[in-house]
Design a protein around this motif. Structure first.
Motif, PDB file in Angstrom:
ATOM      1  N   ASP A  50      -1.132   1.891   7.612  1.00 48.30           N
ATOM      2  CA  ASP A  50      -0.587   0.543   7.716  1.00 48.30           C
ATOM      3  C   ASP A  50       0.466   0.471   8.828  1.00 48.30           C
ATOM      4  N   CYS A  59      -2.685  -5.265   2.405  1.00 49.17           N
ATOM      5  CA  CYS A  59      -1.364  -4.951   1.859  1.00 49.17           C
ATOM      6  C   CYS A  59      -0.525  -6.211   2.100  1.00 49.17           C
ATOM      7  N   GLY A 107       2.769  -5.554   3.889  1.00 48.81           N
ATOM      8  CA  GLY A 107       2.407  -5.144   5.245  1.00 48.81           C
ATOM      9  C   GLY A 107       1.954  -6.332   6.094  1.00 48.81           C
ATOM     10  N   CYS A 113       0.837  -1.207   0.000  1.00 45.05           N
ATOM     11  CA  CYS A 113       0.000   0.000   0.000  1.00 45.05           C
ATOM     12  C   CYS A 113       0.867   1.250   0.000  1.00 45.05           C
ATOM     13  N   GLY A 114       2.132   1.121   0.428  1.00 43.48           N
ATOM     14  CA  GLY A 114       3.017   2.283   0.486  1.00 43.48           C
ATOM     15  C   GLY A 114       2.904   3.031   1.801  1.00 43.48           C
ATOM     16  N   GLY A 115       2.091   2.526   2.723  1.00 41.93           N
ATOM     17  CA  GLY A 115       1.988   3.153   4.041  1.00 41.93           C
ATOM     18  C   GLY A 115       0.556   3.404   4.460  1.00 41.93           C
ATOM     19  N   CYS A 138       4.586  -2.226   5.980  1.00 39.13           N
ATOM     20  CA  CYS A 138       5.167  -2.576   4.674  1.00 39.13           C
ATOM     21  C   CYS A 138       6.491  -1.839   4.427  1.00 39.13           C
TER      22      CYS A 138
HETATM   23 ZN   LIG Z   1       1.160  -1.440   3.429  1.00 36.91          ZN
END
Ligand SMILES: [Zn+2]
Ligand SMILES: [Zn+2]
Length: 418
Positions: free
Chosen positions: A228, A386, A389, A204-206, A255
């Motif tokens: 996340d 994610c 994650g 998800c990138g965060g 993640c």
């Molecule tokens: Zn994530």
């Protein structure tokens, strides 16, 4: 085929497309590992040639539980930057026919056997059990909820690829994946007495994204964007300035490298994914490269591009509307890209990791861009679970239930068949 909204009382048999007519594949070799028979199958006009003999279609039936078929050439990663042909081994039976002049290969398989393979095709079989179990419950729920049914016209429950769920047969099957399927057999994620449409993506990138910002669909209460990690407060990432500031740090996200370092990540990703830093990444393009991509991907011949501006961002900072301004035939020209998918399709020669990026351009106002740098986060649409994650959560001791309820809000796990 599975029926949308119908909860199964026993394990269903599903149809998975291994080679689709759109692949335009004309030949394949299939080995029956049990009796050592080899079938060289070609599509010719409206029929098949099986070992040189003309036939309409062929059905290879898995006669026993241990029956395995090996297919020498099956597409993986259709249309993505990691596209390749791989050899796979599958259980169940195979239906091979000629559709519009090309091969069409369907694998009929029991849901639980299919899921074992999805777990280790999506991620490596070396992953911790909690991750594999969460991934398996999500994959089971997504398929049986049958909300997307992307291949209804072909009579398929799913294809073998990222378009649906990555299914690469039993080749990478590990004891861990087998137990993940067995330990969660018949278990589904439920919200409001319905099987959840459990979407997932690689990283998800965060922050994950709200479903309506990615697909043209009603907002779902369990597909809301979440941070996340453990922290509760989050800046408004739909604001470009705040998103740019936020992008500089990893914020202890599950993640991020804090939970899964890059070296470790390689051993956990499935065999098709090459190494790469998906949490934070960067691409730089020259004016010519931008022109070429825009021209090829949307057929808009710009003379030059003056600016690229995010117009709207979603909860996770993913751009969902973007404006490209420039000149064509010496006249001002503007185009809008109106989805994260379209933005990712256009801003990479193949396909960009995600639309959660900021644009650094080095030019003065009203002069053509010299070059642009995209600095971004994550890999995939970012809705729901994610995967990296989940791996981070599992490595830090969280259970499959912790993982699923972290990404899918207000859901419960329920066993629907034994
Ligand atoms: Zn994530
Ligand atoms: Zn598909």
């Amino acid at each position: 085929m599975l029926v949308r909204g119908k909860k199964p009382k026993k394990e269903p048999l599903i149809s998975v497309g291994l080679i689709l007519p759109m692949d335009k594949q004309n030949s394949i070799t299939i080995y029956n590992d049990l009796d050592q028979k080899k079938y060289f199958i070609e599509s010719e006009n409206d029929h098949l040639l099986v070992n040189g003999k003309k036939t309409e279609n062929i059905n290879l039936i898995g006669s026993s539980k241990d029956q395995i078929f090996t297919l020498d050439r099956v597409p993986a990663g259709r249309g993505f930057h990691w596209e390749k042909n791989i050899s796979i081994q599958v259980a169940g039976s195979l239906d091979i026919s000629n559709k519009n002049g090309y091969l069409f290969v369907i694998n009929q398989i029991n849901l639980e056997s299919y899921l074992m393979c999805v777990a280790t095709s999506e991620m490596s079989g070396n992953c911790p059990p909690a991750l594999l179990e969460a991934q398996t419950i999500a994959a089971r729920s997504w398929l049986v909820a049958a909300v997307e049914q992307k291949h209804l016209d072909l009579g398929l429950d799913a294809c073998n690829d990222d378009c649906c769920q990555r299914y690469q047969g039993i080749g990478n099957l590990s004891e861990q994946a087998r137990s993940a399927a067995n330990n969660t057999r018949g278990k589904f994620l439920i919200f409001d007495n319905m099987i959840c449409d459990t979407r997932y993506s690689k990283s998800c990138g965060g922050v994950s994204e709200n479903n309506e910002n990615v697909w043209d669909m009603e907002p779902k209460p369990y597909l809301r964007g979440v941070f996340d990690g453990c922290q509760k407060e989050l800046p408004d990432l739909s604001n470009t300035t705040k998103f740019a500031e936020w992008l500089k740090n990893s914020h202890g996200c599950y993640c991020s490298n804090n939970y899964v370092n890059e070296e470790e990540l390689k051993q956990y990703l499935g065999s098709v994914d090459e190494k790469g830093n998906y949490f934070r990444w960067e691409f730089t393009y020259s004016q010519n490269q931008i022109l070429k991509m825009i021209n090829e991907k949307i057929g808009q011949p710009f003379d030059h591009v003056l600016s690229i501006d995010p117009i709207e961002r979603g909860f996770s900072g993913r751009i969902i509307k973007l404006k490209i301004s420039g000149e064509a035939n010496n006249k001002p020209q503007e185009i809008f890209l109106e989805s994260e998918y379209e933005i990712r399709r256009v801003f990479h020669p193949e396909f960009l990791y995600s639309s959660a990026f900021i644009i650094n351009a080095n030019s003065s106002i009203n002069s053509p861009l010299d070059k642009i740098t995209l600095k971004g986060a994550g890999w995939g649409h970012g809705v729901g679970l994610c995967q990296i994650g989940s791996l981070g959560m599992a490595l830090s001791g969280k259970s499959s239930k912790d993982i699923l309820t972290h990404y899918f809000l207000s859901t419960t796990i329920k066993k629907l068949y034994d």
